[in-house]
Structures are given as structure tokens and as C-alpha cells.
Design a protein around this motif. Structure first.
Motif, PDB file in Angstrom:
ATOM      1  N   ASP A 235     -11.805  18.466   0.350  1.00 10.96           N
ATOM      2  CA  ASP A 235     -10.772  19.505   0.429  1.00 10.96           C
ATOM      3  C   ASP A 235      -9.899  19.355   1.671  1.00 10.96           C
ATOM      4  O   ASP A 235      -8.768  19.846   1.697  1.00 10.96           O
ATOM      5  CB  ASP A 235     -11.415  20.890   0.420  1.00 10.96           C
ATOM      6  N   ASP A 236     -10.408  18.690   2.699  1.00 15.81           N
ATOM      7  CA  ASP A 236      -9.640  18.534   3.937  1.00 15.81           C
ATOM      8  C   ASP A 236      -8.674  17.351   3.895  1.00 15.81           C
ATOM      9  O   ASP A 236      -7.791  17.243   4.741  1.00 15.81           O
ATOM     10  CB  ASP A 236     -10.585  18.345   5.133  1.00 15.81           C
ATOM     11  N   ILE A 237      -8.844  16.469   2.927  1.00 15.80           N
ATOM     12  CA  ILE A 237      -7.992  15.281   2.847  1.00 15.80           C
ATOM     13  C   ILE A 237      -6.621  15.675   2.323  1.00 15.80           C
ATOM     14  O   ILE A 237      -6.493  16.229   1.226  1.00 15.80           O
ATOM     15  CB  ILE A 237      -8.640  14.212   1.946  1.00 15.80           C
ATOM     16  N   GLU A 238      -5.597  15.417   3.114  1.00  8.99           N
ATOM     17  CA  GLU A 238      -4.227  15.789   2.749  1.00  8.99           C
ATOM     18  C   GLU A 238      -3.387  14.599   2.318  1.00  8.99           C
ATOM     19  O   GLU A 238      -2.276  14.782   1.807  1.00  8.99           O
ATOM     20  CB  GLU A 238      -3.549  16.488   3.933  1.00  8.99           C
ATOM     21  N   GLU A 239      -3.892  13.394   2.517  1.00 10.12           N
ATOM     22  CA  GLU A 239      -3.128  12.196   2.191  1.00 10.12           C
ATOM     23  C   GLU A 239      -4.096  11.051   1.925  1.00 10.12           C
ATOM     24  O   GLU A 239      -5.101  10.900   2.622  1.00 10.12           O
ATOM     25  CB  GLU A 239      -2.197  11.833   3.348  1.00 10.12           C
ATOM     26  N   VAL A 240      -3.802  10.276   0.900  1.00 11.87           N
ATOM     27  CA  VAL A 240      -4.609   9.107   0.572  1.00 11.87           C
ATOM     28  C   VAL A 240      -3.693   7.897   0.540  1.00 11.87           C
ATOM     29  O   VAL A 240      -2.741   7.852  -0.247  1.00 11.87           O
ATOM     30  CB  VAL A 240      -5.321   9.254  -0.788  1.00 11.87           C
ATOM     31  N   GLU A 241      -3.967   6.917   1.421  1.00 10.76           N
ATOM     32  CA  GLU A 241      -3.283   5.637   1.330  1.00 10.76           C
ATOM     33  C   GLU A 241      -4.152   4.721   0.486  1.00 10.76           C
ATOM     34  O   GLU A 241      -5.367   4.629   0.681  1.00 10.76           O
ATOM     35  CB  GLU A 241      -3.044   5.020   2.707  1.00 10.76           C
ATOM     36  N   ILE A 242      -3.522   4.044  -0.479  1.00 11.49           N
ATOM     37  CA  ILE A 242      -4.266   3.244  -1.438  1.00 11.49           C
ATOM     38  C   ILE A 242      -3.424   2.043  -1.832  1.00 11.49           C
ATOM     39  O   ILE A 242      -2.185   2.101  -1.799  1.00 11.49           O
ATOM     40  CB  ILE A 242      -4.637   4.115  -2.676  1.00 11.49           C
ATOM     41  N   GLU A 243      -4.081   0.952  -2.185  1.00 17.16           N
ATOM     42  CA  GLU A 243      -3.347  -0.192  -2.701  1.00 17.16           C
ATOM     43  C   GLU A 243      -2.683   0.189  -4.022  1.00 17.16           C
ATOM     44  O   GLU A 243      -3.289   0.842  -4.877  1.00 17.16           O
ATOM     45  CB  GLU A 243      -4.277  -1.381  -2.921  1.00 17.16           C
ATOM     46  N   ARG A 244      -1.445  -0.236  -4.173  1.00 16.44           N
ATOM     47  CA  ARG A 244      -0.707   0.110  -5.387  1.00 16.44           C
ATOM     48  C   ARG A 244      -1.462  -0.354  -6.635  1.00 16.44           C
ATOM     49  O   ARG A 244      -1.548   0.388  -7.633  1.00 16.44           O
ATOM     50  CB  ARG A 244       0.687  -0.521  -5.348  1.00 16.44           C
ATOM     51  N   ALA A 245      -2.014  -1.548  -6.604  1.00 14.52           N
ATOM     52  CA  ALA A 245      -2.728  -2.067  -7.768  1.00 14.52           C
ATOM     53  C   ALA A 245      -3.917  -1.188  -8.133  1.00 14.52           C
ATOM     54  O   ALA A 245      -4.225  -1.005  -9.322  1.00 14.52           O
ATOM     55  CB  ALA A 245      -3.190  -3.500  -7.504  1.00 14.52           C
ATOM     56  N   GLU A 246      -4.587  -0.632  -7.130  1.00 21.54           N
ATOM     57  CA  GLU A 246      -5.733   0.242  -7.408  1.00 21.54           C
ATOM     58  C   GLU A 246      -5.282   1.528  -8.080  1.00 21.54           C
ATOM     59  O   GLU A 246      -5.906   2.006  -9.037  1.00 21.54           O
ATOM     60  CB  GLU A 246      -6.476   0.562  -6.109  1.00 21.54           C
TER      61      GLU A 246
ATOM     62  N   GLN B 180     -11.787   8.829  -7.517  1.00 17.95           N
ATOM     63  CA  GLN B 180     -11.506   7.397  -7.586  1.00 17.95           C
ATOM     64  C   GLN B 180     -10.495   6.984  -6.515  1.00 17.95           C
ATOM     65  O   GLN B 180     -10.654   5.937  -5.871  1.00 17.95           O
ATOM     66  CB  GLN B 180     -10.971   7.043  -8.970  1.00 17.95           C
ATOM     67  N   LEU B 181      -9.472   7.797  -6.324  1.00 22.67           N
ATOM     68  CA  LEU B 181      -8.513   7.502  -5.255  1.00 22.67           C
ATOM     69  C   LEU B 181      -9.211   7.488  -3.905  1.00 22.67           C
ATOM     70  O   LEU B 181      -9.005   6.584  -3.087  1.00 22.67           O
ATOM     71  CB  LEU B 181      -7.393   8.555  -5.245  1.00 22.67           C
ATOM     72  N   ASN B 182     -10.045   8.474  -3.687  1.00 19.32           N
ATOM     73  CA  ASN B 182     -10.727   8.587  -2.399  1.00 19.32           C
ATOM     74  C   ASN B 182     -11.673   7.416  -2.175  1.00 19.32           C
ATOM     75  O   ASN B 182     -11.846   6.946  -1.038  1.00 19.32           O
ATOM     76  CB  ASN B 182     -11.483   9.916  -2.331  1.00 19.32           C
ATOM     77  N   ALA B 183     -12.289   6.935  -3.254  1.00 15.44           N
ATOM     78  CA  ALA B 183     -13.209   5.801  -3.124  1.00 15.44           C
ATOM     79  C   ALA B 183     -12.483   4.529  -2.703  1.00 15.44           C
ATOM     80  O   ALA B 183     -13.070   3.648  -2.075  1.00 15.44           O
ATOM     81  CB  ALA B 183     -13.935   5.571  -4.448  1.00 15.44           C
ATOM     82  N   HIS B 184     -11.198   4.445  -3.022  1.00 10.30           N
ATOM     83  CA  HIS B 184     -10.397   3.270  -2.668  1.00 10.30           C
ATOM     84  C   HIS B 184      -9.448   3.557  -1.504  1.00 10.30           C
ATOM     85  O   HIS B 184      -8.557   2.751  -1.228  1.00 10.30           O
ATOM     86  CB  HIS B 184      -9.595   2.799  -3.876  1.00 10.30           C
ATOM     87  N   ARG B 185      -9.665   4.681  -0.838  1.00 16.42           N
ATOM     88  CA  ARG B 185      -8.758   5.082   0.240  1.00 16.42           C
ATOM     89  C   ARG B 185      -8.814   4.090   1.395  1.00 16.42           C
ATOM     90  O   ARG B 185      -9.878   3.710   1.863  1.00 16.42           O
ATOM     91  CB  ARG B 185      -9.133   6.481   0.740  1.00 16.42           C
ATOM     92  N   LEU B 186      -7.640   3.673   1.854  1.00 21.29           N
ATOM     93  CA  LEU B 186      -7.557   2.773   3.003  1.00 21.29           C
ATOM     94  C   LEU B 186      -7.734   3.568   4.288  1.00 21.29           C
ATOM     95  O   LEU B 186      -7.283   4.713   4.387  1.00 21.29           O
ATOM     96  CB  LEU B 186      -6.212   2.038   3.008  1.00 21.29           C
ATOM     97  N   GLN B 187      -8.347   2.951   5.255  1.00 19.55           N
ATOM     98  CA  GLN B 187      -8.681   3.659   6.489  1.00 19.55           C
ATOM     99  C   GLN B 187      -7.744   3.230   7.627  1.00 19.55           C
ATOM    100  O   GLN B 187      -8.181   2.663   8.631  1.00 19.55           O
ATOM    101  CB  GLN B 187     -10.134   3.367   6.871  1.00 19.55           C
ATOM    102  N   LEU B 188      -6.443   3.476   7.460  1.00 20.51           N
ATOM    103  CA  LEU B 188      -5.506   3.161   8.532  1.00 20.51           C
ATOM    104  C   LEU B 188      -5.817   4.033   9.742  1.00 20.51           C
ATOM    105  O   LEU B 188      -5.767   5.260   9.667  1.00 20.51           O
ATOM    106  CB  LEU B 188      -4.062   3.393   8.076  1.00 20.51           C
TER     107      LEU B 188
ATOM    108  N   ALA C 219       0.845  -1.193   0.000  1.00 21.98           N
ATOM    109  CA  ALA C 219       0.000   0.000   0.000  1.00 21.98           C
ATOM    110  C   ALA C 219       0.882   1.245   0.000  1.00 21.98           C
ATOM    111  O   ALA C 219       1.963   1.258   0.593  1.00 21.98           O
ATOM    112  CB  ALA C 219      -0.910  -0.011   1.220  1.00 21.98           C
ATOM    113  N   ILE C 220       0.436   2.296  -0.679  1.00 23.85           N
ATOM    114  CA  ILE C 220       1.262   3.481  -0.872  1.00 23.85           C
ATOM    115  C   ILE C 220       0.483   4.734  -0.492  1.00 23.85           C
ATOM    116  O   ILE C 220      -0.744   4.732  -0.415  1.00 23.85           O
ATOM    117  CB  ILE C 220       1.733   3.590  -2.335  1.00 23.85           C
ATOM    118  N   ASN C 221       1.230   5.823  -0.281  1.00 19.60           N
ATOM    119  CA  ASN C 221       0.636   7.097   0.099  1.00 19.60           C
ATOM    120  C   ASN C 221       0.731   8.099  -1.044  1.00 19.60           C
ATOM    121  O   ASN C 221       1.785   8.219  -1.684  1.00 19.60           O
ATOM    122  CB  ASN C 221       1.349   7.678   1.329  1.00 19.60           C
ATOM    123  N   VAL C 222      -0.339   8.811  -1.276  1.00 17.23           N
ATOM    124  CA  VAL C 222      -0.364   9.916  -2.230  1.00 17.23           C
ATOM    125  C   VAL C 222      -0.647  11.177  -1.431  1.00 17.23           C
ATOM    126  O   VAL C 222      -1.686  11.278  -0.759  1.00 17.23           O
ATOM    127  CB  VAL C 222      -1.439   9.698  -3.314  1.00 17.23           C
TER     128      VAL C 222
END
Length: 377
Positions: A102-113, A66-74, A47-50
Motif C-alpha cells: 500500500d505504501d508503494i506509489e511508483e513501480v519502475e519496470i522493464e517495458r518487456a515485463e 506481478q509488477l511489484n515482483a519485477h520492480r526495479l530497485q533504482l 525501463a518505464i514508470n507506472v
């Protein structure tokens, strides 16, 4: 000046840097070809961070929803001792406190996604040459000729190496990897198992001096990451996953905590990734009509935690420079080198601090301080 619509560009690498750059150059009107040694875009990895400029780039690309829809909830990072007690923890996010986009500053997501989202954004817009690679480059007065593994040469206006830490384009055009790679005296391995070994949306970190293990559980999977110190480089075959597994077992066998169980999981699932920690440092990421983007030019190592973000930010930066300079690649490449470099140097310095103070402390005292004080930034 020749318009972008008449210019052909070649991108080596169909991963995050290459696909991001393909998007931006296609949008500017360039005719884009992407060559990739694998049979499809490369999806493997943890999993990676954007974040930062990369997240800004994702918003401008229109892929943020799309990134936000797949965002991991660590939600929580726990620091464990040998008795499996939690000596400290960091609350990463509160799942009950929804954020606006607008408040989201980082999205963790699976690399494959992320790869799938980027690939979908360009799949009908650019040419892909899979199962192929560049074997030679020759620059002329008004073009650069690329020869491919299948033996067919083609002329392009520009070539971009987006092909990772062990870049083939860098090797062909800028010199041997040893000239630019700085070994950080550590190695890491990644294994992904298809079950949760800890509570979902949780990460755990356990260390002994010079060694560390991180577990990250999400979407019914767990990333198992082993890190270890090695004063000297270890010879190994990057294609031999069994040899890499044996190296990891030799380093961690007999250690405490849950390591015996985790090594057995590695035995069953195998090694997804193994490599030394390195940083790529170059006086220039461009030479003639060739430019490097992402890990190929300025890998900060996994210790930075934002390799994907650097790739996306670098792709956007070089595309913006080409747009601002009306396709004058010499002026654009100069601007790319100048404007992005402070961010890269800061990120590489931060990675060194994170490696030594956070991921792999060298003493029991430093481990305890990390466990009780948390992230050093």
C-alpha cells in the motif's frame, strides 16, 4: 440498449494502451479484437514508470503483485561533470527500507515485463490479428467498418486507436499528424546494452548546453539515452537505424565525459529507438465511434517520464466512462474528454519544464544548478 456482450470493438495497437484497454473492455463484456502490425505485442523500449492513476488501475486489474515482483530497485541518480565527478545526487529509494504494497506509489519496470504481464492477462480472452493493420474506416448509422491490410472488411461498434505517437487511426480518421503534433525542438535515441556500464540500480546524467546523456543500469543491462536540441526538424527515415546512429554520432562526437565509449557501445548494439520529442494536442480525442487512447491522443513526450502511466490511466478512464454510461458511447466519449483532460494538460506542461530545466538545460550555469539542486519538483 444493446448490451456490451453483443458489441464488438476493435483496438489498434498491442502495446501498453491497447492491451490495458483490451483488459478493461473484455471485463465489461465487450467482444474485443486487437490488430497489430508487428508479429507480436511490442516489447521494445527503456525501463518505464507506472504511477498515480495507472498504479491504481494495475491494483484493480490484479496485476500489481506481478509488477511489484519485477520492480526495479533504482537507488540513486547521479549528476556527472566532464571529469566524471559526481556534482550532486538524489537518493531514489532505500533498499534496506522495505515498503508495504500500500505504501508503494511508483513501480519502475522493464517495458518487456509490463507488456508480458498485460498480454498474459488477455491472451485467452480477446482476438489478436498480428501482421495486420487498419487501412480504411467507414462509419454507418449503427456501426463502423474497418478494412484491414489483408483486404477483409469487418464491422465493429467502436474503434480505438492505441497505436502511439504516429497513430495510423488518427491519420485515417482525425487528420494528418502535422495538425496535432507539436515539435519540442529535441530528439532522443535509446540503445540497450546487455551489461552494466555503471553501478547496478544507479542512473547517471551528464549534460552540456543543449545535449544530455542518461545511463540507467538494471538487471545486468544499461539503457543509454542521448538527447539533443535541434531548432528545426531533421528529415530521417524512421526505418533506417543506421541513419539514426549517424545522426547521434554527428551530434555527440568529440564531446567529453564517457561519450566516446558510449558511442562505441551504440555502434556495436545499434539504435533501439530514435524520434523527435513531440506532444500531441487535440481538441477532442473522439470522433463518432472512434476514440484515441495514450500517445495516439495525448503524447506528453519522453520528457514526462510517464508515457506508460498515461496509457494505462487513459485506458481505465475510457472504460470507466463506458461503464458509467451503460455503453452509451457518445456520453462516455464526452466524459472521457472532459474528465481526463486536466490531468493530461498538467502532465504535458510538466514535461516542458522537465525537458528544459532538468534533462537538457541550455547553459553551463543551468546545468550546474540542476546538478547541485536536483529534480525541480
Amino acid at each position: 440498449m444493446e448490451s456490451a456482450h453483443e458489441k464488438h470493438v476493435l483496438i489498434s495497437g498491442a502495446s501498453i494502451a491497447g492491451l490495458s484497454l483490451a483488459y478493461w473492455l473484455n471485463k465489461l463484456g465487450y467482444r474485443v479484437t486487437v490488430v497489430e502490425l508487428a508479429p507480436e505485442p511490442r516489447t521494445g523500449g527503456a525501463a518505464i514508470n507506472v504511477q498515480g492513476p495507472a498504479l491504481d488501475s494495475a491494483r484493480r486489474m490484479g496485476i500489481f503483485p506481478q509488477l511489484n515482483a519485477h520492480r526495479l530497485q533504482l537507488e540513486r541518480l547521479e549528476f556527472k561533470n566532464a571529469a566524471d565527478e559526481t556534482e550532486g545526487s538524489v537518493q531514489m529509494q532505500n533498499p534496506d527500507a522495505p515498503l508495504s504494497d500500500d505504501d508503494i506509489e511508483e513501480v519502475e519496470i522493464e517495458r518487456a515485463e509490463l507488456i508480458a504481464i498485460l498480454a498474459n492477462a488477455v491472451k485467452n480472452e480477446v482476438e489478436f490479428l498480428f501482421n495486420n493493420r487498419i487501412t480504411a474506416l467507414r462509419e454507418t448509422a449503427d456501426a463502423i467498418q474497418a478494412t484491414f491490410q489483408d483486404g477483409l472488411p469487418r464491422n465493429f461498434d467502436l474503434v480505438f486507436g492505441c497505436d502511439g505517437l504516429h497513430s495510423g487511426v488518427r491519420q485515417l480518421w482525425f487528420g494528418h499528424e502535422a495538425e496535432y503534433a507539436h515539435f519540442m525542438q529535441h530528439y532522443s535515441s535509446l540503445t540497450i546494452v546487455n551489461r552494466s556500464l555503471i553501478a547496478p540500480n544507479t542512473a547517471q546524467l551528464y549534460s552540456v548546453p543543449g545535449k544530455g546523456i542518461m545511463l540507467n543500469a538494471y538487471n545486468g543491462k544499461t539503457d543509454i539515452i542521448f538527447w539533443f536540441f535541434s531548432e528545426n526538424e531533421i528529415p530521417y527515415d524512421y526505418r533506417d537505424a543506421e541513419q539514426q546512429r549517424q545522426l547521434v554520432v554527428a551530434q555527440f562526437a568529440g564531446q567529453g565525459w564517457r561519450i566516446a565509449e558510449l558511442l562505441e557501445a551504440v555502434n556495436q548494439a545499434g539504435i533501439s529507438y530514435f524520434d523527435k520529442f513531440s506532444q500531441i494536442k487535440m481538441p477532442s480525442w473522439t470522433k463518432g465511434r472512434v476514440a484515441l487512447v495514450g500517445d495516439a491522443g495525448y503524447c506528453a513526450s519522453p520528457a514526462a517520464g510517464i508515457g506508460a502511466a498515461l496509457a494505462m490511466a487513459g485506458a481505465a478512464a475510457i472504460a470507466e466512462a463506458l461503464e458509467q454510461h451503460d455503453g452509451d458511447f457518445e456520453a462516455a466519449f464526452w466524459a472521457y474528454n472532459q474528465h481526463l483532460r486536466p490531468f493530461i494538460e498538467e502532465t504535458q506542461a510538466t514535461a516542458l519544464t522537465m525537458l528544459h530545466d532538468f534533462f537538457i538545460p541550455k547553459t553551463e550555469e543551468a546545468i550546474y544548478a540542476r546538478n547541485t539542486q536536483g529534480i525541480p519538483f
